[in-house]
Design a protein around this motif. Sequence first.
Motif, PDB file in Angstrom:
ATOM      1  N   HIS A   1       0.810  -1.220   0.000  1.00  0.00           N
ATOM      2  CA  HIS A   1       0.000   0.000   0.000  1.00  0.00           C
ATOM      3  C   HIS A   1       0.847   1.276   0.000  1.00  0.00           C
ATOM      4  CE1 HIS A   1       0.957  -0.833   4.207  1.00  0.00           C
ATOM      5  NE2 HIS A   1       0.867   0.463   4.385  1.00  0.00           N
ATOM      6  N   ALA A   2       2.131   1.189  -0.298  1.00  0.00           N
ATOM      7  CA  ALA A   2       3.023   2.346  -0.226  1.00  0.00           C
ATOM      8  C   ALA A   2       2.788   3.275  -1.409  1.00  0.00           C
ATOM      9  CB  ALA A   2       4.482   1.891  -0.194  1.00  0.00           C
ATOM     10  N   SER A   3       1.967   4.288  -1.204  1.00  0.00           N
ATOM     11  CA  SER A   3       1.634   5.201  -2.296  1.00  0.00           C
ATOM     12  C   SER A   3       2.815   6.083  -2.671  1.00  0.00           C
ATOM     13  CB  SER A   3       0.443   6.066  -1.912  1.00  0.00           C
ATOM     14  OG  SER A   3       0.748   6.835  -0.773  1.00  0.00           O
ATOM     15  N   TRP A   4       3.773   6.284  -1.749  1.00  0.00           N
ATOM     16  CA  TRP A   4       4.937   7.119  -2.060  1.00  0.00           C
ATOM     17  C   TRP A   4       5.756   6.531  -3.189  1.00  0.00           C
ATOM     18  CZ3 TRP A   4       9.674   4.960  -1.925  1.00  0.00           C
ATOM     19  CH2 TRP A   4       9.813   3.782  -1.183  1.00  0.00           C
ATOM     20  N   LEU A   5       5.709   5.214  -3.346  1.00  0.00           N
ATOM     21  CA  LEU A   5       6.483   4.577  -4.401  1.00  0.00           C
ATOM     22  C   LEU A   5       5.978   5.009  -5.770  1.00  0.00           C
ATOM     23  CD1 LEU A   5       8.756   2.635  -5.010  1.00  0.00           C
ATOM     24  CD2 LEU A   5       7.123   0.775  -4.916  1.00  0.00           C
ATOM     25  N   ASN A   6       4.671   5.082  -5.934  1.00  0.00           N
ATOM     26  CA  ASN A   6       4.113   5.538  -7.205  1.00  0.00           C
ATOM     27  C   ASN A   6       4.508   6.981  -7.483  1.00  0.00           C
ATOM     28  OD1 ASN A   6       2.871   3.100  -7.651  1.00  0.00           O
ATOM     29  ND2 ASN A   6       0.972   3.714  -6.676  1.00  0.00           N
ATOM     30  N   ILE A   7       4.486   7.821  -6.456  1.00  0.00           N
ATOM     31  CA  ILE A   7       4.864   9.223  -6.621  1.00  0.00           C
ATOM     32  C   ILE A   7       6.327   9.320  -7.063  1.00  0.00           C
ATOM     33  CG2 ILE A   7       5.192  11.403  -5.394  1.00  0.00           C
ATOM     34  CD1 ILE A   7       2.775  10.566  -3.647  1.00  0.00           C
ATOM     35  N   ALA A   8       7.189   8.542  -6.430  1.00  0.00           N
ATOM     36  CA  ALA A   8       8.610   8.560  -6.789  1.00  0.00           C
ATOM     37  C   ALA A   8       8.812   8.088  -8.228  1.00  0.00           C
ATOM     38  CB  ALA A   8       9.401   7.690  -5.827  1.00  0.00           C
ATOM     39  N   GLU A   9       8.108   7.053  -8.647  1.00  0.00           N
ATOM     40  CA  GLU A   9       8.250   6.554 -10.012  1.00  0.00           C
ATOM     41  C   GLU A   9       7.763   7.585 -11.026  1.00  0.00           C
ATOM     42  OE1 GLU A   9       6.090   2.890  -9.808  1.00  0.00           O
ATOM     43  OE2 GLU A   9       7.879   1.757  -9.257  1.00  0.00           O
ATOM     44  N   ILE A  10       6.682   8.297 -10.709  1.00  0.00           N
ATOM     45  CA  ILE A  10       6.171   9.341 -11.599  1.00  0.00           C
ATOM     46  C   ILE A  10       7.198  10.467 -11.721  1.00  0.00           C
ATOM     47  CG2 ILE A  10       4.415  11.153 -11.809  1.00  0.00           C
ATOM     48  CD1 ILE A  10       2.448   9.102 -10.549  1.00  0.00           C
ATOM     49  N   GLU A  11       7.761  10.878 -10.597  1.00  0.00           N
ATOM     50  CA  GLU A  11       8.747  11.965 -10.607  1.00  0.00           C
ATOM     51  C   GLU A  11       9.990  11.578 -11.412  1.00  0.00           C
ATOM     52  OE1 GLU A  11      10.097  15.744  -9.888  1.00  0.00           O
ATOM     53  OE2 GLU A  11       8.126  14.916  -9.439  1.00  0.00           O
ATOM     54  N   ILE A  12      10.458  10.366 -11.254  1.00  0.00           N
ATOM     55  CA  ILE A  12      11.621   9.901 -12.021  1.00  0.00           C
ATOM     56  C   ILE A  12      11.295   9.894 -13.511  1.00  0.00           C
ATOM     57  CG2 ILE A  12      13.057   7.878 -12.513  1.00  0.00           C
ATOM     58  CD1 ILE A  12      12.941   7.309  -9.469  1.00  0.00           C
ATOM     59  N   GLY A  13      10.090   9.484 -13.869  1.00  0.00           N
ATOM     60  CA  GLY A  13       9.681   9.493 -15.273  1.00  0.00           C
ATOM     61  C   GLY A  13       9.667  10.886 -15.856  1.00  0.00           C
TER      62      GLY A  13
END
Length: 73
Positions: free
Chosen positions: A36-48
């Motif tokens: 459920h770690a939503s921060w991971l999705n945010i980090a992946e979006i930012e890297i993209g």
Amino acid sequence: MDNLNIHSTASLYKAFEPDTARRIAQRLEIHYTPIHASWLNIAEIEIGILSKQCLSQSIPSCYLLISNLVKYR
């Protein structure tokens, strides 16, 4: 690590000889991120975004890179 199925010690045994895989596995301590770690999705979006906006551009010379680094310090 994320919870991808290849992130396990079993994948070491597929990639290396058993003795080598066992030696590497004994040195690892694997910590998985919560599902459920939503921060991971945010980090992946930012890297993209960064890779599309910044990393796709080339810098024509080392001189230009260094002069820009000095200018923005």
